[in-house]
Motif scaffolding. Structure first.
Motif, PDB file in Angstrom:
ATOM      1  N   ALA A  53       3.039  13.504   4.002  1.00 38.08           N
ATOM      2  CA  ALA A  53       3.714  12.610   4.630  1.00 38.08           C
ATOM      3  C   ALA A  53       2.926  11.480   4.595  1.00 38.08           C
ATOM      4  N   ILE A  54       1.706  11.412   4.833  1.00 37.91           N
ATOM      5  CA  ILE A  54       0.801  10.282   4.742  1.00 37.91           C
ATOM      6  C   ILE A  54       0.809   9.731   3.304  1.00 37.91           C
ATOM      7  N   ALA A  55       0.418  10.602   2.693  1.00 46.89           N
ATOM      8  CA  ALA A  55       0.424  10.329   1.060  1.00 46.89           C
ATOM      9  C   ALA A  55       1.633   9.444   0.556  1.00 46.89           C
ATOM     10  N   LEU A  56       2.955  10.186   0.965  1.00 49.91           N
ATOM     11  CA  LEU A  56       4.064   9.333   0.568  1.00 49.91           C
ATOM     12  C   LEU A  56       4.169   7.953   1.128  1.00 49.91           C
ATOM     13  N   VAL A  57       3.738   7.661   2.263  1.00 48.78           N
ATOM     14  CA  VAL A  57       3.793   6.488   2.769  1.00 48.78           C
ATOM     15  C   VAL A  57       2.992   5.277   2.171  1.00 48.78           C
ATOM     16  N   VAL A  58       1.795   5.838   1.637  1.00 50.38           N
ATOM     17  CA  VAL A  58       0.939   5.134   0.581  1.00 50.38           C
ATOM     18  C   VAL A  58       1.561   4.968  -0.723  1.00 50.38           C
ATOM     19  N   CYS A  59       2.383   5.919  -1.097  1.00 47.76           N
ATOM     20  CA  CYS A  59       3.094   5.804  -2.582  1.00 47.76           C
ATOM     21  C   CYS A  59       4.197   4.831  -2.220  1.00 47.76           C
ATOM     22  N   ILE A  60       4.901   4.756  -1.207  1.00 41.54           N
ATOM     23  CA  ILE A  60       6.007   3.788  -1.238  1.00 41.54           C
ATOM     24  C   ILE A  60       5.697   2.482  -0.970  1.00 41.54           C
ATOM     25  N   VAL A  61       4.470   2.357  -0.099  1.00 41.24           N
ATOM     26  CA  VAL A  61       3.992   0.848   0.178  1.00 41.24           C
ATOM     27  C   VAL A  61       3.170   0.303  -1.197  1.00 41.24           C
ATOM     28  N   SER A  62       2.360   1.170  -1.842  1.00 40.79           N
ATOM     29  CA  SER A  62       1.758   0.699  -2.776  1.00 40.79           C
ATOM     30  C   SER A  62       2.553   0.331  -4.097  1.00 40.79           C
ATOM     31  N   THR A  63       3.407   1.328  -4.431  1.00 38.77           N
ATOM     32  CA  THR A  63       4.277   0.943  -5.293  1.00 38.77           C
ATOM     33  C   THR A  63       5.173  -0.233  -5.310  1.00 38.77           C
ATOM     34  N   ILE A  64       5.679  -0.490  -4.201  1.00 38.35           N
ATOM     35  CA  ILE A  64       6.315  -1.826  -3.820  1.00 38.35           C
ATOM     36  C   ILE A  64       5.480  -2.814  -4.091  1.00 38.35           C
ATOM     37  N   PHE A  65       4.341  -2.961  -3.606  1.00 42.58           N
ATOM     38  CA  PHE A  65       3.528  -4.084  -3.892  1.00 42.58           C
ATOM     39  C   PHE A  65       3.058  -4.057  -5.022  1.00 42.58           C
ATOM     40  N   LEU A  66       2.357  -3.074  -5.550  1.00 39.41           N
ATOM     41  CA  LEU A  66       1.665  -3.394  -7.029  1.00 39.41           C
ATOM     42  C   LEU A  66       2.611  -3.491  -8.042  1.00 39.41           C
ATOM     43  N   ASN A  67       4.050  -3.029  -7.840  1.00 38.12           N
ATOM     44  CA  ASN A  67       4.985  -3.238  -8.832  1.00 38.12           C
ATOM     45  C   ASN A  67       5.413  -4.632  -8.960  1.00 38.12           C
TER      46      ASN A  67
END
Length: 416
Positions: A368-382
């Motif tokens: 669950a923590i990893a998914l939050v990291v994934c969503i936030v970092s994907t949106i920002f880095l993309n």
């Protein structure tokens, strides 16, 4: 090696065959499909397959681990085996119906034409095969050879259908339907085999049995679905309007290749060893911990070799498998090359370190923590770096999973 370890090595070898069919056959089709469909259509069908895959996550519901473990522990009790077998089939049937009720309105609302709606439907139909296909049973009784042969035939049949039915860009729906039909046929055949050859005739299954199986699988499902969404999120995000069709196609090419390599690396190891680790923990917790750490070193070394090979041969892989139109995928594939090491280590820590000792709740929290990291970092880095940022976000996410999972395992073992 003793007889038990020989069986583990044999099962790992058969799982390699299983994954060869699961990924190598589709990879061999990529040069054909990528050149016929082109970059844009290739990206579109990959996006639709990803959306259908969310239904697959839901239907499998963690049974690949919980039912496998239950069967491995009770494989000398025929009556209990039949109850687990049919209880799992009925539970997956219920989940399949629920997923269809969600998928139909979603695909209808997101289709710009009837042809696109039909493509979504063709992609989803593979889930009927996933409902029927009892891979969890064969893993639990450690008859990996049967599962490997069945899977090879399923994939081979799908590949033949693709070559016959896909001749031009407008045949995208035929590409999606080919593997769906082969999976459905394979699921039916393997169910019949289990009934006639494995003694899995109708057993006594109550609503409580199905409810128990779903309840036991829920923590694993949550962890698994968080992990699966993490893997598929970038395609979903980019395909929902955050990238051009060309960039989505370029990303999809690299994505297909890297996760074929990841699966070839980690699933044979993980699924072959999982029943052994579960039994070791069942017999002696300290022995299970020692076996876990001993095999972890071997797994990491194998995964490291996969990652090095992917980095070195990325240009060749893109040229041979995707073609000149996908040249831009080379850079992304090299950014992705660390994934076999990261993903295999993460999966091993989760499956062998947490699932095998029935500490699924910790895995759920980690994912669950990893998914939050994934969503936030994907949106920002993309937003900052385009599709390259989506690759970096995934690498960061899996590294987060490794750190959190290993920290939990160390704390658990320290308490023991």
């Amino acid at each position: 090696m003793d007889g038990e370890n020989k069986r583990v090595v044999k099962n790992a070898a058969w799982m390699a065959v299983f994954q060869a069919a699961n990924y190598v056959i589709p990879i061999l089709l990529i040069p054909y499909i990528s050149r016929i469909l082109g970059v844009d259509s290739f990206g579109k069908v990959t996006y639709m397959q990803t959306i259908a895959q969310y239904a697959t996550f839901f239907i499998n519901f963690g049974f690949e681990y919980t039912s496998t473990r239950a069967i491995a522990v009770n494989r000398d009790n025929p009556e209990k085996l039949r109850s687990i077998f049919w209880g799992t089939i009925y539970a997956k049937m219920l989940l399949t119906v629920v997923s269809l009720l969600v998928f139909i309105p979603y695909s209808y609302n997101n289709s710009q034409s009837t042809a696109e709606f039909v493509m979504y439907a063709a992609a989803w139909m593979i889930n009927i095969g996933w409902w029927l296909y009892p891979s969890w049973y064969f893993q639990g009784v450690e008859k990996i050879n049967i599962m490997s042969v069945a899977n090879f035939l399923i994939k081979a049949a799908g590949a033949v259908l693709v070559v016959i039915c896909v001749r031009e860009e407008k045949d995208s729906v035929n590409y999606l339907a080919s593997f769906s039909f082969s999976y459905i046929a394979g699921g039916l055949i393997t169910i019949i085999y289990c009934v006639r050859k494995e003694g899995m005739g109708r057993g006594s299954v109550t609503a409580d049995t199905v409810k128990t199986l779903l309840g036991d699988s829920l923590p694993v499902f949550l962890a698994s679905v968080f992990s699966s969404i993490t893997q598929a999120y970038a395609i979903t995000y980019l395909g929902s309007g955050h990238a051009t069709e060309h960039d989505l196609g370029i990303y999809s090419g690299a994505f297909k290749l890297v996760f074929a390599a990841v699966a070839m690396c980690n699933l044979p190891i993980s699924m072959a060893i999982f029943p052994k680790v579960a039994r070791e923990y069942e017999k002696d917790r300290e022995g299970g911990i020692r076996y876990f750490y001993k095999t972890l070193k071997i797994v990491v070394l194998i995964a490291f070799c996969f990652s090095v090979g992917m980095y070195v041969f990325s240009p060749l892989a893109v040229t041979l498998l995707l073609g000149d139109k996908f040249e831009e995928s080379t850079e992304l594939l090299r950014y992705y090359s660390i994934c076999p090491l990261l993903c295999t280590t993460s999966l091993y820590l989760t499956v062998q370190g947490l699932y095998a000792v029935q500490r699924q709740k910790y895995a759920t929290i980690v994912e669950a923590i990893a998914l939050v990291v994934c969503i936030v970092s994907t949106i920002f880095l993309n937003e900052q770096f385009g599709v390259r940022g989506a690759v970096w976000a995934f690498d960061l996410t899996v590294l987060t999973e490794i750190v959190l999972s290993f920290s939990v395992i160390l704390m658990m073992n320290r308490k023991k």
